[in-house]
Write an enzyme that holds these catalytic residues in place. Structure first.
Site, PDB file in Angstrom:
ATOM      1  N   HIS A   1      50.794   0.952   1.368  1.00  0.00           N
ATOM      2  CA  HIS A   1      51.299   0.323   0.147  1.00  0.00           C
ATOM      3  C   HIS A   1      52.729  -0.175   0.381  1.00  0.00           C
ATOM      4  O   HIS A   1      53.326   0.113   1.419  1.00  0.00           O
ATOM      5  CB  HIS A   1      51.266   1.312  -1.028  1.00  0.00           C
TER       6      HIS A   1
HETATM    7  C1  T46 Z   1      55.560   6.479   0.662  1.00  0.00           C
HETATM    8  C2  T46 Z   1      54.957   7.430   1.645  1.00  0.00           C
HETATM    9  C3  T46 Z   1      55.800   7.662   2.845  1.00  0.00           C
HETATM   10  C4  T46 Z   1      53.522  11.935  -7.348  1.00  0.00           C
HETATM   11  O1  T46 Z   1      53.000  12.336  -8.391  1.00  0.00           O
HETATM   12  N1  T46 Z   1      54.881  11.999  -7.161  1.00  0.00           N
HETATM   13  C5  T46 Z   1      55.493  11.579  -6.019  1.00  0.00           C
HETATM   14  O2  T46 Z   1      56.727  11.656  -5.908  1.00  0.00           O
HETATM   15  C6  T46 Z   1      54.684  11.027  -4.973  1.00  0.00           C
HETATM   16  C7  T46 Z   1      55.321  10.524  -3.683  1.00  0.00           C
HETATM   17  C8  T46 Z   1      53.324  10.959  -5.170  1.00  0.00           C
HETATM   18  N2  T46 Z   1      52.764  11.409  -6.333  1.00  0.00           N
HETATM   19  C9  T46 Z   1      51.319  11.358  -6.493  1.00  0.00           C
HETATM   20  C10 T46 Z   1      50.694   9.974  -6.509  1.00  0.00           C
HETATM   21  C11 T46 Z   1      49.319  10.212  -5.929  1.00  0.00           C
HETATM   22  O3  T46 Z   1      48.440  10.622  -6.965  1.00  0.00           O
HETATM   23  O4  T46 Z   1      50.719  12.023  -5.370  1.00  0.00           O
HETATM   24  C12 T46 Z   1      49.515  11.402  -4.983  1.00  0.00           C
HETATM   25  C13 T46 Z   1      49.561  10.990  -3.524  1.00  0.00           C
HETATM   26  O5  T46 Z   1      50.524   9.920  -3.385  1.00  0.00           O
HETATM   27  P1  T46 Z   1      50.357   8.739  -2.315  1.00  0.00           P
HETATM   28  O6  T46 Z   1      48.912   8.459  -2.109  1.00  0.00           O
HETATM   29  O7  T46 Z   1      51.212   7.602  -2.759  1.00  0.00           O
HETATM   30  O8  T46 Z   1      50.948   9.431  -1.000  1.00  0.00           O
HETATM   31  P2  T46 Z   1      51.302   8.759   0.386  1.00  0.00           P
HETATM   32  O9  T46 Z   1      51.611   9.850   1.333  1.00  0.00           O
HETATM   33  O10 T46 Z   1      50.268   7.777   0.797  1.00  0.00           O
HETATM   34  O11 T46 Z   1      52.633   7.920   0.103  1.00  0.00           O
HETATM   35  C14 T46 Z   1      53.838   8.619  -0.135  1.00  0.00           C
HETATM   36  C15 T46 Z   1      54.657   7.909  -1.209  1.00  0.00           C
HETATM   37  O12 T46 Z   1      53.855   7.752  -2.370  1.00  0.00           O
HETATM   38  C16 T46 Z   1      55.113   6.558  -0.750  1.00  0.00           C
HETATM   39  O13 T46 Z   1      56.114   6.075  -1.620  1.00  0.00           O
HETATM   40  O14 T46 Z   1      56.261   5.558   1.044  1.00  0.00           O
HETATM   41  O15 T46 Z   1      54.601   8.695   1.079  1.00  0.00           O
END
Ligand code: T46
Length: 139
Positions: free
Chosen positions: A53
């Protein structure tokens, strides 16, 4: 506002070394934003990837606190792969850059310092939408 892939840079984190080990310090001059949120990725199963993303406004600073992983940055045209494997170096990711994290080593920990609190509206999670966003904003 949104920046190019070349604005994503590796930043050296100052450290104090002595016979007891290293102490790395992130004070306000090390990263160009005020930290509003800290989170970390750990216990990543072998072969898993994260990210996939871009952010419209959020700036982030990634550190491999332990182990290693690759960050692939894409701006729609250019692609860069950066390996993070040293807790005294961090990667600044500016807005408007697609990121994917993969190739996590066993025991890898990715610490993230972020310029804002969590906001799903700031995410672009579809690569075609991301490319349109870049065109629309001319960035
Ligand atoms: C990025 C990479 C390096 C939250 O509720 N709060 C938070 O602060 C974060 C980061 C995520 N979430 C929730 C949103 C989703 O339901 O946790 C779940 C997993 O998040 P996501 O799929 O976005 O996780 P990654 O590891 O793919 O991405 C994260 C960050 O979201 C993103 O900004 O740059 O780590």
């Amino acid at each position: 506002m949104c920046k190019a892939i070349n604005d994503c840079v590796i930043v050296e984190i100052p450290k104090i070394e002595d016979h007891r080990g290293n102490l790395a310090i992130i004070e306000k001059e090390v990263i160009p934003f005020q930290v509003q949120r800290v989170y970390y990725l750990y216990d990543i199963p072998s072969g898993s990837s994260r990210g996939g993303h871009a952010h419209k406004e959020l700036r982030q600073f990634l550190i491999a606190l332990s182990g290693s992983f690759d960050v692939i940055l894409k701006d729609g045209e250019v692609e860069r792969r950066i390996t993070l494997n040293n807790p005294s170096k961090g990667l600044l990711i500016t807005p408007g850059n697609w990121r994917e994290l993969e190739n996590f080593s066993s025991g890898a920990v990715c610490l993230v310092l972020a310029s804002n609190v969590y906001c799903e509206e700031d995410y672009i999670r579809d690569f075609e939408v991301f490319k349109s966003f870049k065109k629309l904003k001319n960035i």
